[in-house]
Motif scaffolding. Structure first.
Motif, PDB file in Angstrom:
ATOM      1  N   GLU A  30      30.642  35.603  45.792  1.00 54.29           N
ATOM      2  CA  GLU A  30      31.026  35.182  44.807  1.00 54.29           C
ATOM      3  C   GLU A  30      31.021  36.291  43.606  1.00 54.29           C
ATOM      4  N   THR A  31      29.736  36.777  43.649  1.00 53.78           N
ATOM      5  CA  THR A  31      29.308  37.977  42.529  1.00 53.78           C
ATOM      6  C   THR A  31      30.602  38.949  42.685  1.00 53.78           C
ATOM      7  N   PHE A  32      30.751  39.128  43.934  1.00 54.59           N
ATOM      8  CA  PHE A  32      32.044  40.442  44.110  1.00 54.59           C
ATOM      9  C   PHE A  32      33.154  39.935  43.410  1.00 54.59           C
ATOM     10  N   GLU A  33      33.608  38.829  43.968  1.00 56.88           N
ATOM     11  CA  GLU A  33      34.954  38.244  43.473  1.00 56.88           C
ATOM     12  C   GLU A  33      34.989  37.779  41.923  1.00 56.88           C
ATOM     13  N   ASN A  34      33.740  37.655  41.370  1.00 47.88           N
ATOM     14  CA  ASN A  34      33.682  37.409  39.623  1.00 47.88           C
ATOM     15  C   ASN A  34      33.969  38.921  39.265  1.00 47.88           C
ATOM     16  N   VAL A  35      33.341  39.534  39.755  1.00 47.80           N
ATOM     17  CA  VAL A  35      33.582  41.216  39.322  1.00 47.80           C
ATOM     18  C   VAL A  35      35.087  41.740  39.261  1.00 47.80           C
ATOM     19  N   THR A  36      35.671  41.298  40.774  1.00 46.24           N
ATOM     20  CA  THR A  36      36.921  41.913  40.796  1.00 46.24           C
ATOM     21  C   THR A  36      37.957  41.291  39.652  1.00 46.24           C
ATOM     22  N   LYS A  37      37.840  39.860  39.650  1.00 39.85           N
ATOM     23  CA  LYS A  37      38.390  39.116  38.548  1.00 39.85           C
ATOM     24  C   LYS A  37      38.209  39.813  37.207  1.00 39.85           C
ATOM     25  N   ALA A  38      37.074  40.101  36.615  1.00 42.50           N
ATOM     26  CA  ALA A  38      36.561  40.817  35.439  1.00 42.50           C
ATOM     27  C   ALA A  38      37.523  42.043  35.307  1.00 42.50           C
ATOM     28  N   ILE A  39      37.340  42.816  36.433  1.00 47.62           N
ATOM     29  CA  ILE A  39      38.085  44.200  36.380  1.00 47.62           C
ATOM     30  C   ILE A  39      39.615  43.917  36.353  1.00 47.62           C
ATOM     31  N   ASP A  40      40.013  42.904  36.976  1.00 45.69           N
ATOM     32  CA  ASP A  40      41.378  42.891  36.867  1.00 45.69           C
ATOM     33  C   ASP A  40      42.170  42.320  35.562  1.00 45.69           C
ATOM     34  N   ALA A  41      40.836  41.490  34.967  1.00 46.24           N
ATOM     35  CA  ALA A  41      41.322  41.157  33.832  1.00 46.24           C
ATOM     36  C   ALA A  41      40.955  41.980  32.433  1.00 46.24           C
ATOM     37  N   ASP A  42      40.324  43.114  32.733  1.00 50.54           N
ATOM     38  CA  ASP A  42      40.001  44.170  32.034  1.00 50.54           C
ATOM     39  C   ASP A  42      39.200  43.887  30.907  1.00 50.54           C
ATOM     40  N   ASP A  43      38.240  43.067  31.482  1.00 47.53           N
ATOM     41  CA  ASP A  43      37.067  42.117  30.576  1.00 47.53           C
ATOM     42  C   ASP A  43      35.942  43.169  30.686  1.00 47.53           C
ATOM     43  N   GLY A  44      35.462  43.850  29.884  1.00 49.82           N
ATOM     44  CA  GLY A  44      34.158  44.821  29.963  1.00 49.82           C
ATOM     45  C   GLY A  44      33.097  43.834  29.634  1.00 49.82           C
ATOM     46  N   GLN A  45      33.236  42.840  28.645  1.00 50.21           N
ATOM     47  CA  GLN A  45      32.000  42.052  28.191  1.00 50.21           C
ATOM     48  C   GLN A  45      31.573  41.071  29.446  1.00 50.21           C
ATOM     49  N   ARG A  46      32.802  40.620  30.061  1.00 49.68           N
ATOM     50  CA  ARG A  46      32.232  39.432  31.180  1.00 49.68           C
ATOM     51  C   ARG A  46      31.341  40.529  32.447  1.00 49.68           C
TER      52      ARG A  46
END
Lengths: 461, 461
Positions: free
Chosen positions: A21-37
């Motif tokens: 789950e964490t891994f997927e959330n991190v990849t989503k944040a990367i793809d969304a360019d969301d540094g804060q997340r």
């Protein structure tokens, strides 16, 4: 007892550490360019888990991740990142981030990092260190790669031999440069030769007026800085050391190695042997791409083409025999492949025993004789089975006899090859895990086909 | 870098530890029935080296040795002796010697010893312990074999959360039952739930009035007593733990595991995987006799007879083809054996990656695709070589084409089998190191012969 269930090998998603789950959330944040997340997600994670995450990202996502997050990469994370991708990560770090990170690190971790870097990054790292740390790192780098000198940290906690417990504690309370982790106070003479050590537990539980000399550990060993790191791991494991002083050629204290580093080396050495036995480079990583993977594996496959051609040559000597009795072509792999398994078994035991020093020149003869008899016994057992199969399934006692006799011969070759090949390589100073497998299976293949077809020509035609 | 020279695998006679000379002197003393000489020789040796010596003696000499020397066997030596011969040694010890030895041992070593003993010896050991140690050992034995509860020592050093450094040091100085080795003081709440820990280094370097809470380590993890020991070793290695509190189902502190025990487990787990991959029981030892050795290896050899018969069956389907073009019999092992090597390579990488959690369900698909492409690439590379060899050495482009096409197919099967088989076994909760090799090489053998002979029938006849 052989325990078939091995929970520790499961794929665990509910595990502590890095969850799917964490891994997927991190990849989503990367793809969304969301540094804060990304910051929120990674903040609670242990440095070792952040490093795992970085390793498991695809190269493209890894670059995007570092663009977003590189400011947060500290010394802890940097020392956990696997060698295979470390230079890639370091190259992408801004120089000030890299400088901050290495200033936090123990000197042994800096040495481990700097070894693999390109010249310009090495200079950034060295420039970031304060003078004494830089001197320590440069000192370490004068020792050979994979030596104790590279593994040690130069920060040591020492006391003169004549001190008491109270004096030592007062000294420790005044110092503000103590290493993060230390487990012993090393006693040194005026010329910095280590003469013994006191565990912190003893120091804490003894009265202030007790002399350090009275509470020294019985067993004390120093490690030469030029010692191979594999030997260091072996000694730590065998003698249950927690930390050990490292000395230079004049027996003067130059650093200390702690068990956690020895444990990492033990782990790497095992991994290396495991992969080498399977003819894989120990630089293989799950994060490698297909081209890298293919290139790492191809050399041994090509070597196998040549050794397999030897078998083909042997078989071609008996083309006339095969033509007259074509069932031999179907049966001949049985003898060769069972020999290959037996050779690998014997080899694996010998390679492990060499690594753990259980196989020495003191008992080599006994082990060779043991293998000879074990090979004969298993050859006989398998021969009986093949004799029965030949007679009752194929309806040909002659074929059963040939299969059985060839099997006995090949089992003996396998058992002897499995122990003699690694012993020979070891005596030549080569790593027996690396090339033995190829020698042994070539022997069992060639012998398997030769014995079977040769006996068949002689007995059946 | 691949380093061909591996000094740590040499046979070392000049090494510290047990030298060939000492070994020979000891055997001479045994044969001469000279107990006094034995005492002189063994007196300076480390317990771990004495244990090695006992393991390396032949069974007959070992009995003679114990007749002469059993009075000197103490707890240190006993805990170092390998499981494979430990019950044999214990049975020969006089009961009072055994009782004295176990009284010196930490409870985790007693548990390790008692697990393998027969009922009467177990009773002797338990009876020798004082009440609190016996209770601790019995408590440990209620946890499953190979669990953290078996590995832990029950002697813990704890302090209430509200204590200061000074109070803690005073407490430690008063206590006379402290464990031999300890590295942390564990903070516990009034219900014995661990809430943090303080390293002894911090304790020694902080002023007396500092509260323990202020110098707690940031990172703190407890280990459930039912956790598998392999998992414990993994966690120690990954997070660089030195010791960790063990808790029961109610999260109450029941013991502590130290890194030296975790390191031994890591070593054993690696050894087990290494031997299992080579189809050898992890109970194999250099000290085993030929009968034992043969019996341990025979089962996998018999299994291989069956899987090899599958290949024979496949080949026999093409007897007509082989009869008409007998060179095919000589060439067919090339495709099968190169597939076997490739399958083992892919398998070894996958098994290691599963063990280190680098291969997870998060990246399984990427790794499978990677293997597919790597298999195709190497298949193509090898196909080109075989095509050239077929055309220019055998003078038959047709045979070259068949060899090449079969090789591509089999390299893909090898690469995919090497990753899918261990992933599947792992999902089923089975140890991928144990049976994967047999599945994968059966696949590559069957596919190798089928593709080569099938294509040959179609293209060449």
């Amino acid at each position: 007892m052989t325990d078939l269930r091995e929970p520790e090998h499961d794929i665990r998603d509910d595990d502590e550490g890095l969850s799917k789950e964490t891994f997927e959330n991190v990849t989503k944040a990367i793809d969304a360019d969301d540094g804060q997340r990304l910051d929120t997600l990674l903040e609670p994670m242990h440095a070792a888990d952040v490093a795992d995450l970085i390793e498991q990202l695809t190269p493209v996502r890894r670059r995007a991740f570092l663009d977003l997050y590189s400011g947060e990469i500290d010394g802890d994370i940097l020392s956990e990142i696997d060698e295979s991708i470390r230079d890639e990560v370091v190259e992408q770090l801004p120089h000030d981030v890299l400088a901050d990170a290495v200033r936090e690190m123990d000197t042994d971790d800096v040495v481990d990092l700097i070894e693999d870097l390109e010249e310009p990054e090495q200079q950034v790292v060295l420039a970031a260190l304060d003078d004494s740390d830089r001197a320590a790192v440069e000192q370490s780098l004068t020792y050979p790669e994979y030596s104790a000198g590279r593994l040690m940290q130069s920060e040591t906690v020492t006391a003169p031999e004549h001190w008491t417990v109270g004096e030592t504690i007062d000294f420790l309370r005044q110092e503000d440069w103590l290493p993060d982790q230390f487990y012993h106070v090393i006693l040194v003479d005026p010329r910095r030769h280590p003469t013994g050590y006191v565990t912190l537990g003893k120091l804490l539980s003894s009265r202030r007026n007790v002399p350090l000399r009275d509470i020294c550990e019985d067993s004390f060993r120093t490690i030469p800085a030029r010692e191979d790191e594999g030997e260091v791991a072996y000694v730590f494991n065998k003698y249950h050391l927690i930390s050990a002083p490292v000395v230079d050629d004049d027996d003067r204290l130059v650093g200390v190695i702690t068990i956690d580093d020895a444990m990492s080396v033990l782990d790497e050495e095992h991994e290396e042997d495991f992969l080498r036995m399977a003819r894989v480079s120990d630089e293989s990583h799950v994060s490698d791409g297909p081209f890298q993977t293919a290139r790492q594996r191809l050399p041994w496959l090509v070597i196998n083409l040549f050794t397999a051609s030897l078998s083909a040559l042997v078989i071609s000597l008996f083309e006339g025999t095969v033509e007259r009795l074509v069932i031999l072509a179907a049966l001949m792999p049985i003898v060769a492949s069972t020999g290959g398994i037996a050779g690998t078994q014997s080899l694996a035991v010998a390679v492990r025993a060499l690594a753990t020093r259980e196989l020495t020149s003191a008992n080599a003869r006994r082990v060779i004789v043991r293998e000879l008899f074990a090979g004969m016994l298993n050859g006989l057992g398998l021969a009986v089975l093949l004799g029965l199969a030949g007679t009752f399934i194929l309806g040909s006692p002659g074929i059963g006899l040939v299969l059985g006799m060839a099997m006995i011969a090949n089992q003996i070759v396998a058992a002897m090859g499995g122990v003699l090949v690694p012993l020979t390589l070891s005596r030549l100073g080569l790593d027996p895990a690396l090339a033995s497998g190829t020698f042994v299976t070539t022997m069992t293949d060639v012998m398997g086909f030769f014995a079977f077809l040769g006996l068949a020509s002689w007995i059946l035609l």
